[in-house]
Scaffold this motif. Structure first.
Motif, PDB file in Angstrom:
ATOM      1  N   GLY A 176       0.709  -1.156   0.139  1.00  0.00           N
ATOM      2  CA  GLY A 176       0.045  -0.143   0.010  1.00  0.00           C
ATOM      3  C   GLY A 176       0.842   1.273  -0.032  1.00  0.00           C
ATOM      4  O   GLY A 176       0.304   2.332  -0.088  1.00  0.00           O
ATOM      5  N   ALA A 177       2.165   1.130  -0.045  1.00  0.00           N
ATOM      6  CA  ALA A 177       3.098   2.347   0.081  1.00  0.00           C
ATOM      7  C   ALA A 177       2.873   3.136  -1.184  1.00  0.00           C
ATOM      8  O   ALA A 177       2.985   2.578  -2.343  1.00  0.00           O
ATOM      9  CB  ALA A 177       4.458   1.856   0.382  1.00  0.00           C
ATOM     10  N   VAL A 178       2.820   4.378  -1.185  1.00  0.00           N
ATOM     11  CA  VAL A 178       2.799   5.271  -2.162  1.00  0.00           C
ATOM     12  C   VAL A 178       3.921   6.361  -2.192  1.00  0.00           C
ATOM     13  O   VAL A 178       3.565   7.460  -2.930  1.00  0.00           O
ATOM     14  CB  VAL A 178       1.279   6.105  -2.206  1.00  0.00           C
ATOM     15  N   ALA A 179       4.811   6.252  -1.566  1.00  0.00           N
ATOM     16  CA  ALA A 179       5.888   7.293  -1.116  1.00  0.00           C
ATOM     17  C   ALA A 179       6.435   7.852  -2.728  1.00  0.00           C
ATOM     18  O   ALA A 179       6.785   6.910  -3.458  1.00  0.00           O
ATOM     19  CB  ALA A 179       6.985   6.540  -0.045  1.00  0.00           C
ATOM     20  N   GLU A 180       6.698   9.121  -2.597  1.00  0.00           N
ATOM     21  CA  GLU A 180       7.458   9.547  -3.723  1.00  0.00           C
ATOM     22  C   GLU A 180       8.818  10.098  -3.416  1.00  0.00           C
ATOM     23  O   GLU A 180       9.569  10.449  -4.456  1.00  0.00           O
ATOM     24  CB  GLU A 180       6.201  10.543  -4.207  1.00  0.00           C
ATOM     25  N   THR A 181       8.884  10.301  -2.312  1.00  0.00           N
ATOM     26  CA  THR A 181      10.415  11.004  -1.656  1.00  0.00           C
ATOM     27  C   THR A 181      10.767  10.312  -0.544  1.00  0.00           C
ATOM     28  O   THR A 181      10.023   9.348  -0.077  1.00  0.00           O
ATOM     29  CB  THR A 181      10.152  12.464  -1.371  1.00  0.00           C
ATOM     30  N   ALA A 182      12.120  10.537  -0.160  1.00  0.00           N
ATOM     31  CA  ALA A 182      12.788   9.879   0.959  1.00  0.00           C
ATOM     32  C   ALA A 182      12.127   9.984   2.114  1.00  0.00           C
ATOM     33  O   ALA A 182      11.589  11.346   2.098  1.00  0.00           O
ATOM     34  CB  ALA A 182      14.105  10.015   0.871  1.00  0.00           C
ATOM     35  N   ALA A 183      12.012   9.500   3.197  1.00  0.00           N
ATOM     36  CA  ALA A 183      11.527   9.527   4.393  1.00  0.00           C
ATOM     37  C   ALA A 183      12.628   9.676   5.454  1.00  0.00           C
ATOM     38  O   ALA A 183      13.837   9.198   5.250  1.00  0.00           O
ATOM     39  CB  ALA A 183      10.713   8.529   4.876  1.00  0.00           C
ATOM     40  N   ILE A 201       9.866   6.252  11.384  1.00  0.00           N
ATOM     41  CA  ILE A 201       9.986   6.792   9.993  1.00  0.00           C
ATOM     42  C   ILE A 201       8.826   7.934  10.075  1.00  0.00           C
ATOM     43  O   ILE A 201       7.943   7.778  10.278  1.00  0.00           O
ATOM     44  CB  ILE A 201       9.473   5.532   9.216  1.00  0.00           C
ATOM     45  N   THR A 202       9.526   9.009   9.338  1.00  0.00           N
ATOM     46  CA  THR A 202       8.607  10.352   9.354  1.00  0.00           C
ATOM     47  C   THR A 202       8.705  10.847   8.008  1.00  0.00           C
ATOM     48  O   THR A 202       9.670  10.882   7.425  1.00  0.00           O
ATOM     49  CB  THR A 202       9.309  11.160  10.129  1.00  0.00           C
TER      50      THR A 202
END
Length: 244
Positions: A176-183, A201-202
């Motif tokens: 389900g992850a939709v990350a577009e940038t580093a965290a 994780i932020t």
């Protein structure tokens, strides 16, 4: 003018030395962090059981993965895991659920005492344990720009504390992850046993997240005798050999 000329010459001579010194310090920090992370990634492969807790703040309401506000659970083995959590439907309403992982099959109880199979072939036990390709292992291997380890106490345990960046390529492992940038990531790793004790994780991982959404995972009871339980005492796992 001669004084200014001498000053400029001195600066020109010192600048490369300062730059080299900064590079040396940076290299030393990278090497120290790499050594700790490498040992931690190796330690992950020896884990057979553990307990864990999870929290996320702030999260948006709904039924997405990103709406899971928190919970706790146990992994008896990589093939038998129970997670008791809550989904934040609205800012004022949270719905409890129980998720059971039986190898590649997952079951969920949304509060009615009945376990329903979920349409997924993900072994959620591999998020944490018994695999070189677990999320924790991938996280440790994929971190970018780690800081020099600093010894900090965590629940009376000496740990190596490291901050780093988690690239979206690693976060893609999460369902389900939709990350577009580093965290941003913070890690607490046992100084003696090299086991990951806490991860924060932020950043934006799932739909509905905001830039300051922080997810905290605490890992405890490594390799202890653990029995994953649900209300009623019987897991919905069909394969009774899965705990082996």
């Amino acid at each position: 003018m001669k004084l200014l000329g001498r000053f400029a010459t001195a600066v020109a001579l010192v600048a490369p030395i300062l730059s080299l010194s900064a590079q040396t310090k940076s290299s030393a920090a990278d090497n120290a962090a790499s050594a700790v992370l490498t040992k931690a990634a190796k330690a992950v492969t020896s884990v057979k059981s553990l307990a864990f807790s999870y929290s996320a703040k702030p999260v948006q309401g709904g039924f997405s993965v990103g709406a899971v506000a928190g919970g706790e659970g146990e992994a008896e083995s990589v093939n038998r895991l129970v997670f008791r959590g809550s989904i934040q439907q609205t800012p004022a309403l949270a719905m409890p659920f129980v998720l059971v992982g039986c190898g590649d099959t997952q079951f969920i109880d949304m509060g009615d005492g009945k376990f329903t199979p979920m349409p997924s072939n993900l072994n959620i036990g591999k998020l944490f344990i018994a695999s070189e390709n677990s999320f924790v292992a991938d996280l440790l291997k994929g971190l970018e720009s780690p800081t020099k380890p600093v010894v900090k106490d965590l629940d009376k345990l000496k740990t190596n504390y490291i901050k780093a960046k988690l690239p979206k390529s690693v976060m893609a492992y999460l369902p389900g992850a939709v990350a577009e940038t580093a965290a941003d990531v913070e890690l607490w790793i046992g100084e003696k046993d090299n086991l990951v004790r806490k991860i924060v994780i932020t950043g934006i991982l799932f739909n509905g997240d905001v830039a300051n959404t922080a997810r905290t995972i605490s890992l405890t009871r490594y390799n202890e005798k653990i029995v994953a339980k649900v209300a009623g005492g019987t897991l919905p796992c069909k394969d009774t050999s899965a705990s082996k």
